[in-house]
Design an enzyme around this catalytic site. Structure first.
Site, mmCIF file in Angstrom:
data_model
loop_
_atom_site.group_PDB
_atom_site.id
_atom_site.type_symbol
_atom_site.label_atom_id
_atom_site.label_comp_id
_atom_site.label_asym_id
_atom_site.label_seq_id
_atom_site.Cartn_x
_atom_site.Cartn_y
_atom_site.Cartn_z
ATOM 1 N N HIS A 166 -4.205 -4.077 16.124
ATOM 2 C CA HIS A 166 -4.156 -3.050 15.155
ATOM 3 C C HIS A 166 -3.457 -3.344 13.932
ATOM 4 O O HIS A 166 -3.916 -3.251 12.846
ATOM 5 C CB HIS A 166 -3.405 -1.568 15.663
ATOM 6 C CG HIS A 166 -2.533 -0.791 14.689
ATOM 7 N ND1 HIS A 166 -3.184 0.195 13.982
ATOM 8 C CD2 HIS A 166 -1.237 -0.771 14.253
ATOM 9 C CE1 HIS A 166 -2.337 0.538 13.065
ATOM 10 N NE2 HIS A 166 -1.211 0.072 13.194
ATOM 11 N N ASP A 209 -16.412 -10.665 -16.512
ATOM 12 C CA ASP A 209 -16.485 -10.819 -15.331
ATOM 13 C C ASP A 209 -15.275 -11.589 -14.610
ATOM 14 O O ASP A 209 -14.287 -12.088 -15.409
ATOM 15 C CB ASP A 209 -17.827 -11.442 -14.468
ATOM 16 C CG ASP A 209 -18.093 -11.383 -13.212
ATOM 17 O OD1 ASP A 209 -17.348 -11.120 -12.248
ATOM 18 O OD2 ASP A 209 -19.459 -10.832 -12.923
ATOM 19 N N TRP A 229 1.463 -9.314 16.413
ATOM 20 C CA TRP A 229 0.898 -9.735 15.170
ATOM 21 C C TRP A 229 1.708 -11.108 14.678
ATOM 22 O O TRP A 229 1.016 -11.932 13.999
ATOM 23 C CB TRP A 229 0.593 -8.741 14.016
ATOM 24 C CG TRP A 229 2.068 -8.720 13.354
ATOM 25 C CD1 TRP A 229 3.113 -7.737 13.682
ATOM 26 C CD2 TRP A 229 2.086 -9.083 11.887
ATOM 27 N NE1 TRP A 229 3.892 -7.874 12.546
ATOM 28 C CE2 TRP A 229 3.220 -8.693 11.616
ATOM 29 C CE3 TRP A 229 1.365 -9.840 11.016
ATOM 30 C CZ2 TRP A 229 4.113 -8.903 10.175
ATOM 31 C CZ3 TRP A 229 2.120 -10.097 9.903
ATOM 32 C CH2 TRP A 229 3.086 -9.740 9.446
ATOM 33 N N SER A 287 -10.131 -16.967 2.634
ATOM 34 C CA SER A 287 -10.613 -16.020 2.014
ATOM 35 C C SER A 287 -9.517 -15.432 0.929
ATOM 36 O O SER A 287 -9.880 -15.393 -0.311
ATOM 37 C CB SER A 287 -11.244 -14.750 2.669
ATOM 38 O OG SER A 287 -11.265 -13.687 2.021
ATOM 39 N N SER A 288 -8.483 -15.470 1.324
ATOM 40 C CA SER A 288 -7.285 -14.636 0.519
ATOM 41 C C SER A 288 -6.991 -15.698 -0.601
ATOM 42 O O SER A 288 -6.731 -15.504 -1.815
ATOM 43 C CB SER A 288 -6.218 -14.492 1.543
ATOM 44 O OG SER A 288 -6.228 -13.553 2.277
ATOM 45 N N HIS A 320 7.617 -12.802 5.061
ATOM 46 C CA HIS A 320 8.228 -12.021 4.135
ATOM 47 C C HIS A 320 7.568 -11.821 2.967
ATOM 48 O O HIS A 320 7.251 -10.716 2.326
ATOM 49 C CB HIS A 320 9.947 -12.334 3.833
ATOM 50 C CG HIS A 320 10.318 -11.186 3.206
ATOM 51 N ND1 HIS A 320 10.685 -9.991 3.643
ATOM 52 C CD2 HIS A 320 10.722 -11.068 1.794
ATOM 53 C CE1 HIS A 320 10.901 -9.174 2.977
ATOM 54 N NE2 HIS A 320 11.082 -9.786 1.647
ATOM 55 N N GLU A 367 4.498 -12.245 2.463
ATOM 56 C CA GLU A 367 3.265 -11.374 2.759
ATOM 57 C C GLU A 367 3.509 -10.109 2.727
ATOM 58 O O GLU A 367 2.860 -9.161 2.036
ATOM 59 C CB GLU A 367 3.042 -11.632 4.116
ATOM 60 C CG GLU A 367 1.743 -10.915 4.673
ATOM 61 C CD GLU A 367 0.658 -10.804 4.148
ATOM 62 O OE1 GLU A 367 0.209 -11.738 3.555
ATOM 63 O OE2 GLU A 367 -0.065 -9.920 4.339
ATOM 64 N N TYR A 393 5.420 -8.393 0.495
ATOM 65 C CA TYR A 393 5.477 -8.272 -0.929
ATOM 66 C C TYR A 393 4.049 -8.458 -1.546
ATOM 67 O O TYR A 393 3.863 -7.815 -2.591
ATOM 68 C CB TYR A 393 6.509 -9.001 -1.672
ATOM 69 C CG TYR A 393 7.705 -8.353 -1.501
ATOM 70 C CD1 TYR A 393 8.082 -7.179 -2.139
ATOM 71 C CD2 TYR A 393 8.838 -8.999 -0.378
ATOM 72 C CE1 TYR A 393 9.352 -6.665 -1.940
ATOM 73 C CE2 TYR A 393 9.595 -8.334 0.067
ATOM 74 C CZ TYR A 393 10.173 -7.082 -0.823
ATOM 75 O OH TYR A 393 11.330 -6.317 -0.519
ATOM 76 N N SER A 429 2.628 2.136 -11.267
ATOM 77 C CA SER A 429 2.929 2.151 -12.883
ATOM 78 C C SER A 429 1.897 2.408 -13.856
ATOM 79 O O SER A 429 2.291 2.715 -14.980
ATOM 80 C CB SER A 429 3.468 0.475 -13.086
ATOM 81 O OG SER A 429 4.229 0.253 -12.039
ATOM 82 N N HIS A 478 15.844 -12.677 7.911
ATOM 83 C CA HIS A 478 16.347 -11.385 8.082
ATOM 84 C C HIS A 478 15.446 -10.907 9.190
ATOM 85 O O HIS A 478 15.750 -9.629 9.919
ATOM 86 C CB HIS A 478 16.418 -10.489 6.871
ATOM 87 C CG HIS A 478 15.203 -10.254 6.330
ATOM 88 N ND1 HIS A 478 15.119 -10.041 4.898
ATOM 89 C CD2 HIS A 478 14.002 -9.818 6.747
ATOM 90 C CE1 HIS A 478 13.764 -9.974 4.544
ATOM 91 N NE2 HIS A 478 12.966 -9.729 5.702
ATOM 92 N N HIS A 479 14.431 -11.437 9.478
ATOM 93 C CA HIS A 479 13.460 -10.942 10.608
ATOM 94 C C HIS A 479 13.933 -11.717 11.967
ATOM 95 O O HIS A 479 13.364 -11.323 12.927
ATOM 96 C CB HIS A 479 12.117 -11.276 10.319
ATOM 97 C CG HIS A 479 11.550 -10.489 9.227
ATOM 98 N ND1 HIS A 479 10.855 -9.503 9.469
ATOM 99 C CD2 HIS A 479 11.571 -11.005 8.019
ATOM 100 C CE1 HIS A 479 10.436 -8.861 8.284
ATOM 101 N NE2 HIS A 479 10.758 -9.819 7.214
ATOM 102 N N THR A 521 14.160 -3.946 -6.964
ATOM 103 C CA THR A 521 13.097 -2.949 -6.440
ATOM 104 C C THR A 521 13.823 -1.498 -7.104
ATOM 105 O O THR A 521 13.049 -0.560 -7.438
ATOM 106 C CB THR A 521 13.350 -2.763 -5.064
ATOM 107 O OG1 THR A 521 12.989 -3.969 -4.595
ATOM 108 C CG2 THR A 521 12.264 -1.769 -4.440
ATOM 109 N N LYS A 573 12.592 -0.731 -10.392
ATOM 110 C CA LYS A 573 11.405 -0.209 -10.669
ATOM 111 C C LYS A 573 11.546 1.307 -10.446
ATOM 112 O O LYS A 573 10.891 2.227 -10.918
ATOM 113 C CB LYS A 573 10.478 -0.783 -9.606
ATOM 114 C CG LYS A 573 10.519 -2.316 -9.725
ATOM 115 C CD LYS A 573 8.864 -2.707 -9.273
ATOM 116 C CE LYS A 573 8.462 -3.794 -10.165
ATOM 117 N NZ LYS A 573 7.126 -3.664 -10.617
ATOM 118 N N ARG A 627 10.149 -1.318 20.676
ATOM 119 C CA ARG A 627 8.827 -1.377 20.279
ATOM 120 C C ARG A 627 8.019 -2.211 20.964
ATOM 121 O O ARG A 627 8.391 -2.751 22.132
ATOM 122 C CB ARG A 627 8.708 -1.692 18.758
ATOM 123 C CG ARG A 627 9.125 -3.398 18.755
ATOM 124 C CD ARG A 627 9.111 -3.825 17.182
ATOM 125 N NE ARG A 627 7.825 -4.076 16.662
ATOM 126 C CZ ARG A 627 7.688 -4.928 15.567
ATOM 127 N NH1 ARG A 627 9.013 -5.603 15.165
ATOM 128 N NH2 ARG A 627 6.542 -5.136 15.084
#
Ligand code: HEM
Ligand SMILES: [Cu+2]
Lengths: 534, 216
Positions: free
Chosen positions: A76, A105, A141, A168-169, A252, A254, A256, A267, A301-302, A327, A330, A449
């Site tokens: 998932h 293009d 994941w 691809s990315s 991390h 990722e 963002y 915006s 921090h993870h 943040t 914003k 979890r």
């Protein structure tokens, strides 16, 4: 009359399905492919979430085996992150960036075709692991060794799929950078670009910086498993904690990557429906850039609980908290944009407002998690699950919905059904909170979890959460229906579509012709996107 | 950076120029990606350096030959705790003989661990250690340890294995006790090779025996 034939010729699309879609190099068609693919993945990943919520509806084991449950949580997440959210934003980039900067293009159209068509193959492979001997990867994941190395025969297929997604990315990101830096129309200076373009430029640099690092980590997993290296194998002198450092050095930034383009979409939308220029355009640009920079120096921090030196814990705590400053800038700017604006509440604006409120809740729970002593309690509980679903579902996914409603008339030439759109918003916002808000309490009370069963004191909140989940899932069929109806017909859209809309994309007809800005447009200030600038 | 520029001279082909600029950027960005792929691998040596500097992962522990030791006097005392774990892939029993010991800083002490092979064949094991708190490992000095080499246990064999160590008197005052922890892993390739060799040896022995019997 020659003009008509000229127009016809101008809008000449390749004939036949293969030529139009499979061999396409047109940024609009490739954008559409990305968006349709992402929507499909959203439903595939969503059905796995429904299985998870069904099993968690009551305490005890009812529906699935624990191994299968763990495969569901793992696949998932991989499908939603790499298959739904990221490709959807790339789809928006393909459609909108050339239109917003006046380019004909994307810079590298053939590579664009390639980066899309890798995805269906990668995901067929990833999803097929569910049917292999020993099942799909089930270690989460985050692919932590040694657990992930115990995956059955599907291991190599899943790893190879991740490699393909990464390629691809990276190709998509290179294309975005080249388009923005090289293809802007005369007069479209960097600080006149719409914020969506800015946030994508920054996101693309993040992608190029971290996707290869993930590829490195995956390669090391592969050699540990098949070639007896010991990067992460303690018996051979390696260290599994090293994997966590490498993974989160990717991971991390990722997160963002998944939220910066959302900031860009929001915006664009808020100034349109507040009928005011975006407050603090330049500070928005600098805030995005500093968020991106900070995202490289907060990864641990993870992993507060792996046992780090005290100095490390304190550093990563403070650095993480620092991210909330840009943040906050914003959120402040969005609110100031609306201040004393003449606001109307069409569906895109509703989703944007939902985003601002609910994303901020996710930001606050993030701050709570950043507090080291508190995180020792919250880590690996449902509190973390609640946090990242607030930032990702009511953040990224709401922004994607908002952006779809906002630009759908430009894409299809028709207005969508506003009444149904509003229903879609209100049902989504009620059920998504029913789904994820109780998970905060579950986490604070200690529910772990990635576990298929739980002790009875967690029963009530889990049942509420599951009901919210099923209802939220069903509500999304409305979205498909509304989009489908809008593609097929509806009130004709004007070129500007929204009264307060600004930016080059609104100067072309709706639907946007197959070829646009073949000759660069003459830009004057009234056409430049929202900004109180210059 | 190359951009559309409003040029008066229509003979300049802007498209070709932009194409060139795109190619150039493509090359640069591909190189950056490859560089970042390499950076992922560079994190491995960087992490090792970090661990050696901070003592993280037990990597600060020094190995010193017994004759090179200095003498220290009147140092404070500290408690060392001993911990043992066996990886789930290894069918051994592994325990410290004593779970803790109070030692003087700078003073050589010895303790030992016992390991017993419960598997029905000979197994080669390999012990990996760690020290908590991590910075204490910078002051932990071993002169002898079963973790320096591979350990071979025959089927059903039990073995006592010594560790000789001292704690440097430079240990910061805020560290009051230290845990030394070992995890035993099976060295799978070595065990496989060993048992294959044992099997062939046995086979050869049998053959020679039969031959000799026939001869007489
Ligand atoms: C103010 C900003 C934020 C702060 C301070 C923050 C902080 C944190 C912390 C400390 C954790 C680790 C919790 C744990 O595992 O114990 C975490 C997890 C997570 N965050 Fe955030 N976060 C922020 C924003 C975001 C955003 C914007 C996203 C994505 C769009 C995000 C996505 C995630 C995800 C996916 C995880 C869980 C990863 C996993 O373990 O599977 N966060 N966050
Ligand atoms: Cu993070």
């Amino acid at each position: 009359m020659p003009t008509t034939t000229h127009e016809d010729h101008h809008d000449h699309k390749p004939q036949g399905f293969l030529n139009r879609w499979v061999f396409s190099t047109n940024h609009k068609d490739i954008g559409t492919l990305y968006l349709v693919f992402a929507l499909l993945m959203f439903f595939i990943g969503g059905s796995m979430a429904m299985i998870i919520r069904a099993e968690l509806f009551m305490p005890g084991m009812q529906l699935v085996q624990p191994e299968f449950f763990n495969q569901m949580t793992t696949v998932h997440a991989l499908v939603m992150v790499f298959g739904a959210v990221m490709p959807a934003f790339v789809g928006f980039a393909n459609w909108m960036i050339p239109l917003m900067i006046g380019a004909p293009d994307m810079a590298l159209p053939r590579m664009n075709n390639w980066s899309f068509w890798i995805l269906p193959f990668a995901f067929s492979m990833l999803v097929s692991t569910l049917f292999m001997d020993g099942g799909a990867p089930a270690g989460g994941w985050t692919l932590y060794p040694p657990l992930v190395l115990q995956t059955g025969s599907s291991f190599i297929f899943a790893m190879f799929a991740i490699h393909m997604l990464g390629i691809s990315s990276i190709m998509g990101a290179i294309n975005v950078i080249a388009t923005i830096l090289n293809m802007r129309a005369p007069g479209m200076t960097l600080l006149r670009m719409p914020l969506f373009v800015w946030t994508w430029l920054i996101t693309a640099f993040l992608l190029i910086a971290v996707m290869p690092v993930l590829a490195g980590a995956v390669t090391m997993l592969i050699t540990d498993r098949f070639f007896l290296t010991s990067f992460f194998n303690a018996a051979g002198g390696g260290d599994p904690v090293l994997f966590q450092h490498i993974f989160w050095f990717f991971g991390h930034p990722e997160v963002y990557i998944m939220i910066l383009p959302a900031f860009g979409i929001i915006s664009e939308i808020i100034p349109t429906f507040a009928r005011k220029p975006l407050f603090g355009y330049t500070s928005m640009v600098y805030a995005s850039a500093s968020i991106a920079f900070l995202s490289f120096i907060v990864w641990a921090h993870h992993m507060f609980t792996v046992g780090m030196p005290l100095g490390g814990e304190i550093y990563f705590m403070l650095a993480t908290m620092m991210i909330s400053i840009p943040t906050g800038v914003k959120v402040f700017n969005w609110i100031s944009t609306m201040w004393r604006g003449s606001m109307t509440f069409e569906t895109p604006m509703l989703f944007a407002l939902g985003f601002v409120v609910l994303f901020t809740i996710g930001g606050f729970s993030g701050l709570m998690l950043a507090i080291v002593p508190a995180d020792f309690q919250y880590h690996d509980t449902y509190f973390v699950v609640a946090h990242f679903h607030y930032v990702l579902v009511t953040g990224s996914v709401f922004a994607l919905m908002a952006g779809t409603y906002y630009w759908l008339p430009k894409w299809t030439g028709h207005m969508y059904n506003e009444r149904l759109g509003k229903w879609h918003f209100w049902l989504s916002v009620v059920f998504v909170n029913l789904l994820f808000f109780p998970q905060h309490y579950l986490g604070l009370a200690g529910m772990p979890r990635r576990i298929p069963d739980y002790s009875p004191q967690f029963a009530d909140f889990n049942m509420l959460s599951s009901i919210g989940g099923f209802a939220f899932g069903l509500t999304q069929f409305m979205f498909v229906y509304i989009v489908w109806k809008c593609v097929r017909g509806g009130e004709t859209a004007t070129s500007r579509v929204w009264e307060g809309a600004r930016g080059l994309e609104w100067t072309v007809a709706s639907p946007a012709p197959f070829h646009t800005f073949e000759t660069p447009p003459d830009i004057d200030d009234s056409m430049v996107a929202h900004g109180d600038h210059l | 950076m190359q951009r559309y520029l409003p040029v008066a001279d229509p003979k300049i082909d802007l498209r070709a120029e932009i194409k060139l600029a795109n190619r150039r950027l493509l090359r640069i960005l591909v190189l950056v990606s490859i560089g970042m792929f390499g950076f992922g691998f560079a994190l491995w040596p960087l992490y090792t350096i970090f661990c050696e500097a901070t003592g993280f992962g037990g990597r600060g522990v020094q190995e010193v030959a017994a004759e090179d030791l200095k003498q220290y006097q009147n140092q404070r005392e500290i408690t060392i705790r001993f911990d043992a774990t066996v990886n789930s892939g290894l069918n051994w029993k592994f325990k410290p003989v004593q779970t803790s010991k109070t030692v003087k800083l700078g003073e050589i002490s010895q303790t030992s661990y016992t390991a017993a092979n419960l598997a029905d064949q000979a197994v080669i094991g390999h012990a990996v250690f760690n020290v908590a708190p991590p910075e204490a490992s910078l002051y932990f000095v071993k002169t002898e340890c079963f973790c320096f080499t591979e350990q071979l246990l025959e089927e059903g064999e039990r073995k006592e294995m010594p560790v000789t160590f001292y704690i440097s008197p430079d240990l910061p005052d805020d560290i009051g006790n230290i845990t030394l922890s070992y995890t035993f892993f099976e060295n799978v390739p070595a065990t496989l090779a060993l048992n294959e060799k044992l099997a062939t040896d046995k086979f050869n022995d049998l053959n020679t025996n039969t031959l000799t019997t026939n001869d007489t």
